[in-house]
Design a protein around this motif. Sequence first.
Motif, PDB file in Angstrom:
ATOM      1  N   ILE A 106      -7.744  -1.598  -4.133  1.00  0.00           N
ATOM      2  CA  ILE A 106      -6.909  -0.511  -4.641  1.00  0.00           C
ATOM      3  C   ILE A 106      -7.709   0.318  -5.642  1.00  0.00           C
TER       4      ILE A 106
ATOM      5  N   ALA B  83       0.837  -1.204   0.000  1.00  0.00           N
ATOM      6  CA  ALA B  83       0.000   0.000   0.000  1.00  0.00           C
ATOM      7  C   ALA B  83       0.873   1.257   0.000  1.00  0.00           C
TER       8      ALA B  83
ATOM      9  N   VAL C 147      -5.670   2.683  -0.890  1.00  0.00           N
ATOM     10  CA  VAL C 147      -5.594   1.237  -0.719  1.00  0.00           C
ATOM     11  C   VAL C 147      -6.223   0.905   0.626  1.00  0.00           C
TER      12      VAL C 147
ATOM     13  N   LEU D 195      -6.254  -6.441  -0.331  1.00  0.00           N
ATOM     14  CA  LEU D 195      -6.035  -5.049  -0.677  1.00  0.00           C
ATOM     15  C   LEU D 195      -7.056  -4.657  -1.731  1.00  0.00           C
TER      16      LEU D 195
END
Length: 109
Positions: A63, A25, A37, A61
């Motif tokens: 994003i 991130a 993120v 994650l």
Amino acid sequence: MANETQSIVIANTTVATTGDAEAMARELIGQSIAACVQIDGPITSHYRWAGEVQQSTEFRLTIKTSMATWPKLKERLARIHPYDEPEILMTVVDDASDGYRQWVIDQTT
């Protein structure tokens, strides 16, 4: 709805540790490849790998980036990801608030 040059996307990947997730991130934000993120977890993943049914704890994650930056994000994720074959998925955002969409684009182009 935005045109393609003004579109944003959401990418997802998973990693085994919070340390890996946080490092990725920081790098993606630091290089202006991602505007945001979010890290979720732990989650439990069930899958088949190398002919065996597996279960593992992972961190997801989520994003946010621009469509224009997506190819760079995809390439960078593949390079820095700790997995041999990482999950790298992209979803086009059909609609978003104008301000948020513009913020993502401004942060990633």
